[in-house]
Design a protein around this motif. Structure first.
Motif, PDB file in Angstrom:
ATOM      1  N   THR A  26     -18.671  86.079  10.837  1.00 51.41           N
ATOM      2  CA  THR A  26     -17.741  85.021  11.228  1.00 51.41           C
ATOM      3  C   THR A  26     -16.855  84.508  10.097  1.00 51.41           C
ATOM      4  O   THR A  26     -15.786  83.963  10.371  1.00 51.41           O
ATOM      5  N   PHE A  70     -37.133  75.321  23.210  1.00 50.00           N
ATOM      6  CA  PHE A  70     -36.331  76.483  23.600  1.00 50.00           C
ATOM      7  C   PHE A  70     -36.341  77.427  22.408  1.00 50.00           C
ATOM      8  O   PHE A  70     -36.640  77.000  21.282  1.00 50.00           O
ATOM      9  N   CYS A  94     -35.682  79.337  19.127  1.00 52.92           N
ATOM     10  CA  CYS A  94     -34.960  78.928  17.909  1.00 52.92           C
ATOM     11  C   CYS A  94     -34.896  77.412  17.730  1.00 52.92           C
ATOM     12  O   CYS A  94     -34.105  76.919  16.932  1.00 52.92           O
ATOM     13  N   HIS A 134     -17.866  82.076   7.997  1.00 54.14           N
ATOM     14  CA  HIS A 134     -18.352  80.757   7.573  1.00 54.14           C
ATOM     15  C   HIS A 134     -19.168  80.902   6.294  1.00 54.14           C
ATOM     16  O   HIS A 134     -19.852  81.904   6.117  1.00 54.14           O
ATOM     17  N   LYS A 153     -38.408  90.565  27.756  1.00 58.28           N
ATOM     18  CA  LYS A 153     -38.198  90.470  29.210  1.00 58.28           C
ATOM     19  C   LYS A 153     -38.009  91.858  29.822  1.00 58.28           C
ATOM     20  O   LYS A 153     -38.548  92.157  30.888  1.00 58.28           O
ATOM     21  N   TYR A 207     -32.934  86.058  19.916  1.00 63.04           N
ATOM     22  CA  TYR A 207     -32.656  86.234  21.344  1.00 63.04           C
ATOM     23  C   TYR A 207     -32.668  87.715  21.723  1.00 63.04           C
ATOM     24  O   TYR A 207     -33.039  88.071  22.831  1.00 63.04           O
ATOM     25  N   LEU A 237     -36.217  88.514  22.317  1.00 66.43           N
ATOM     26  CA  LEU A 237     -36.722  87.896  23.554  1.00 66.43           C
ATOM     27  C   LEU A 237     -36.206  88.621  24.787  1.00 66.43           C
ATOM     28  O   LEU A 237     -36.940  88.821  25.761  1.00 66.43           O
ATOM     29  N   GLU A 238     -34.938  89.040  24.740  1.00 71.10           N
ATOM     30  CA  GLU A 238     -34.409  89.823  25.856  1.00 71.10           C
ATOM     31  C   GLU A 238     -35.190  91.128  25.977  1.00 71.10           C
ATOM     32  O   GLU A 238     -35.457  91.601  27.081  1.00 71.10           O
ATOM     33  N   PHE A 271     -29.991  83.798  15.339  1.00 66.66           N
ATOM     34  CA  PHE A 271     -29.967  83.609  16.788  1.00 66.66           C
ATOM     35  C   PHE A 271     -29.899  84.954  17.493  1.00 66.66           C
ATOM     36  O   PHE A 271     -30.623  85.218  18.439  1.00 66.66           O
ATOM     37  N   ARG A 303     -32.515  77.008  12.179  1.00 66.04           N
ATOM     38  CA  ARG A 303     -31.971  76.190  11.094  1.00 66.04           C
ATOM     39  C   ARG A 303     -31.831  76.991   9.806  1.00 66.04           C
ATOM     40  O   ARG A 303     -31.451  76.455   8.768  1.00 66.04           O
ATOM     41  N   LEU A 318     -25.881  73.404   5.153  1.00 68.11           N
ATOM     42  CA  LEU A 318     -24.562  73.076   5.704  1.00 68.11           C
ATOM     43  C   LEU A 318     -23.805  74.359   6.006  1.00 68.11           C
ATOM     44  O   LEU A 318     -24.122  75.438   5.487  1.00 68.11           O
ATOM     45  N   VAL A 340     -39.883  78.520  28.554  1.00 65.72           N
ATOM     46  CA  VAL A 340     -39.387  77.406  27.735  1.00 65.72           C
ATOM     47  C   VAL A 340     -40.004  76.112  28.257  1.00 65.72           C
ATOM     48  O   VAL A 340     -40.596  76.095  29.341  1.00 65.72           O
ATOM     49  N   ARG A 373     -20.668  71.261   9.537  1.00 63.49           N
ATOM     50  CA  ARG A 373     -21.904  70.614   9.992  1.00 63.49           C
ATOM     51  C   ARG A 373     -22.940  70.637   8.886  1.00 63.49           C
ATOM     52  O   ARG A 373     -22.895  71.453   7.976  1.00 63.49           O
ATOM     53  N   TRP A 404     -27.354  69.935   8.565  1.00 64.51           N
ATOM     54  CA  TRP A 404     -28.568  69.691   9.353  1.00 64.51           C
ATOM     55  C   TRP A 404     -29.783  69.882   8.464  1.00 64.51           C
ATOM     56  O   TRP A 404     -29.644  70.255   7.294  1.00 64.51           O
TER      57      TRP A 404
END
Ligand SMILES: Cc1cc2nc3c(=O)[nH]c(=O)nc-3n(C[C@H](O)[C@H](O)[C@H](O)COP(=O)(O)OP(=O)(O)OC[C@H]3O[C@@H](n4cnc5c(N)ncnc54)[C@H](O)[C@@H]3O)c2cc1C
Lengths: 378, 99
Positions: A258, A38, A40, A260, A162, A155, A158-159, A151, A46, A229, A170, A304, A306
Motif C-alpha cells: 500500500t 472476531f 484478529c 503506508h 472453512k 483471514y 481461516l477461509e 489480516f 495490531r 502508528l 465468532v 492512526r 493504536w
C-alpha cells in the motif's frame, strides 16, 4: 445453547489459532476455531507485519527459516495475495557493544545458511537512501527477511479452515474447559454453547494464561503494551524494516502493498497489562524517532495510532507443546513475534498434535522447560 | 447501459476505493461486523478514519443480514482525528524538552 463436536478445537482467532487450525484441517481433522470477539481482535490485528530470521536462539532461527519459505509460497497455498515482500531487515548499530552483539548473532545465523552480513554505515545508506548516518557504525543486513499483511494471512488461513470442512465461531468467549480425569473433553462459551473434542489448543495469545487456568494449568504468559502508528501512503522509498535498538529507538517499514509507513517501539520501562489505550507520549515520541532516522519523512502524515499487547514468556521464546492435561495443547507466549512464527509453528504444532512429533523438534519451547535461554534480538 | 451506473460499482469507501459489490460479497461470505469488514477490506483505515464509509457499510450489513444498525458495534476511532505530519508531531516533543 447448542452442543457440537469436532476433532480439534482451537481457542483464539489470531494468527496462531488460524494457522494451526488450517494445518490441522489439512491433515483431515474437523476443526472448530472459537474466537471471543472476531478474527484478529487480539495482537495479530495490531502488529506491523515484520518477518525475519535474524534471531539468536537456534531453534527460533530454524523455525523462521521454515516460516519464510512458507510465506514465499503462501499465496499459492491459500489462494490469496498475502502481500509477502522480501524487503529485508536492517538492524542499526550506533555503539560498539551493539555492533559486537550483531556480529555474534550473525555467526550463529550463518550456521543455518542465513544470508546475513554486518555492513558499513555507507552501505546502510545505499540500502536506505536518506538515512541519517550520524553516529552510525553499520548494520546487520539480511535481504531475505521481509513483511506480509497480518489480516490477509490470518483471514486467508481461516477461509482455508472453512474450505476444509472446519468452522470459525465468532463471539465465542470460552469460559469453561471440562475434563474427565486428566483428559480434556469439552469447552463451554459464555452464551452456553458446548463444544466437544479430544483435542483443545490454547492459542489465546496475551490471554493464554487465563485459558490455561480454565484447565487448571499455569501458563506463564504476561502481556505488556506496545503502541504503533501508520502514516498515509506515499511512493515507495524504503525497502527494509529499519530497526534501531537504542533506548529511544524505533522500528518501522513501508508497506509493500500500500505504501503506508507502519512502526512502533518498545517502551522503557515496559508497560505491563493488556490495555489497548494509546498514549500521548507515543504519538509525539515515535514521530520524533522516525524523523531522526529518516528526515525525509517529516512531511508524511500520520493517519492512526493504536496499542496492542506483546505476550511475553519468561525467556522471550514461544511456549509450544502438550500440557499435563491430556489432549490440551498450548501455542502462545510468542513474545512479540507471533505473526512471523505463525505459518511454521502452525504446521509444526499440527504435526505434533496429530503424530506426537514434529519435523523440527520443538521441545526447547515446551511448557515445562527451564526459563534461561533468553532471546537477545527481541 | 454503462456498467458503472449499476449501484454495485458504487464506491463506498473513497480512501481505499472499495465498492458496494465488494462489501456485499464479504458480508455474504459470513463476515457480519464492521470490525471484520474493516480488517478484510481496509474500510475505515484510510485518511478519513471511517467518517465517510462506516455508516454506509452498516446499512449494507443491515440490508444483507437484518442486524439493525443500532445493534452494530462501530470500530473505535483512532487518534489523530486529522492526519498530521510526522515532523510536526515530532517537533512537539523537541519543544517540550527544550523548555
Ligand atoms: C504493536 C505491535 C507490533 C508487532 N509487530 C510484530 C511484527 O512485526 N512481527 C511479528 O511477527 N509480530 C509482531 N507483533 C506480535 C504479534 O502481533 C503477536 O505475537 C501475534 O499476533 C500473536 O498471535 P496469537 O494468535 O498468539 O494472539 P492473538 O492475535 O492475540 O490471538 C488470540 C485471540 O484469542 C482470543 N481470545 C482470548 N481469550 C479468549 C477466550 N476466552 N475465548 C475465545 N477466544 C479468546 C482473542 O480475542 C484473540 O483474538 C506485534 C505486536 C504488537 C502489539
Amino acid at each position: 445453547m447448542s452442543k457440537k463436536s469436532a476433532d480439534a478445537i482451537v481457542i483464539g482467532g489470531g494468527i496462531i489459532g488460524a494457522a494451526t487450525g488450517y494445518y490441522l484441517a489439512k491433515r483431515g481433522l474437523k476443526v472448530f476455531i472459537l474466537e471471543r470477539k472476531f478474527p484478529c481482535a487480539g495482537s495479530t490485528g495490531r502488529c506491523i507485519g515484520g518477518i525475519r530470521a535474524q534471531f539468536t536462539h537456534d531453534l527460533t532461527i530454524r523455525v523462521m527459516l521454515k516460516s519464510i519459505k512458507m510465506f514465499q509460497e503462501l499465496h499459492e497455498e491459500l489462494g490469496t495475495d498475502v502481500e509477502w515482500y522480501a524487503g529485508g531487515y536492517l538492524f542499526l548499530a550506533f555503539d560498539e557493544a551493539r555492533k559486537k552483539s550483531f556480529e555474534q548473532a550473525i555467526e550463529i545465523q550463518r550456521r543455518y545458511g542465513l544470508k546475513v552480513d554486518f555492513i558499513s554505515a555507507d552501505d546502510c545508506g545505499r540500502i536506505v537512501p536518506g538515512l541519517n548516518r550520524e553516529g552510525l557504525l553499520g548494520g546487520a543486513w539480511c535481504p531475505t527477511d521481509g513483511q506480509a499483511n497480518p489480516f490477509k494471512v490470518t483471514y486467508g488461513y481461516l477461509e482455508g479452515v472453512k474450505r476444509l470442512n472446519g468452522q470459525v465461531f465468532v463471539n465465542a468467549d470460552v469460559k469453561k474447559i471440562n475434563l474427565s480425569g486428566t483428559r480434556v473433553v469439552s469447552v463451554e462459551t459464555a452464551n452456553g454453547d458446548e463444544f466437544f473434542s479430544p483435542i483443545v489448543l490454547n492459542a489465546a495469545g496475551p490471554w493464554a494464561s487465563e485459558i490455561g487456568k480454565l484447565a487448571g494449568i499455569e501458563i506463564p504468559v504476561k502481556p505488556d503494551r506496545h503502541e504503533a502508528l501508520v502514516t498515509e501512503a506515499i511512493e515507495r522509498c524504503l525497502e527494509p524494516m529499519l530497526v534501531d535498538y537504542r533506548a529511544d529507538g524505533c522500528y518501522f517499514v513501508q508497506h509493500y502493498g500500500t505504501g503506508h509507513f507502519i512502526g512502533c517501539y518498545t517502551p522503557v520501562p515496559i508497560v505491563p497489562g493488556d490495555s489497548v489505550d494509546a498514549s500521548d507520549e507515543f504519538i509525539t515520541e515515535m514521530p520524533r524517532r522516525m524523523v531522526r532516522l529518516l528526515p525525509k519523512l517529516a512531511s508524511v502524515k500520520v493517519l492512526r495510532h493504536w496499542a496492542g499487547s506483546y505476550e511475553m514468556s519468561p525467556d522471550g521464546n514461544p511456549i509450544c507443546g502438550k500440557t499435563p492435561v491430556e489432549g490440551f495443547y498450548v501455542s502462545a507466549g510468542m513474545s512479540g513475534h507471533g505473526f512471523m512464527f505463525g505459518p511454521a509453528l502452525g504446521e509444526l504444532m499440527a504435526e505434533l498434535i496429530t503424530t506426537g512429533e514434529s519435523s523440527i523438534d520443538l521441545s526447547e519451547f515446551r511448557l515445562d522447560r527451564e526459563w534461561s535461554k533468553a532471546e537477545a534480538m527481541k | 447501459m454503462s456498467s458503472k451506473k449499476r449501484s454495485g460499482f458504487r464506491v463506498v469507501c473513497r480512501c481505499e476505493e472499495v465498492t458496494e459489490d465488494e462489501v456485499r460479497a464479504v458480508i455474504r461470505n459470513g463476515y457480519h461486523s464492521l470490525e471484520e469488514i474493516k480488517r478484510i477490506l481496509r474500510t475505515g483505515m484510510g485518511h478519513c478514519g471511517g467518517r465517510g464509509c462506516l455508516k454506509v457499510i452498516a446499512r449494507l450489513i443491515e440490508e444483507e443480514t437484518g442486524i439493525p444498525i443500532a445493534l452494530q458495534k462501530f470500530p473505535s476511532s483512532r487518534p489523530p482525528l486529522k492526519p498530521i505530519p510526522l515532523g510536526q508531531l515530532g517537533s512537539y516533543r523537541n519543544e517540550q524538552e527544550e523548555r
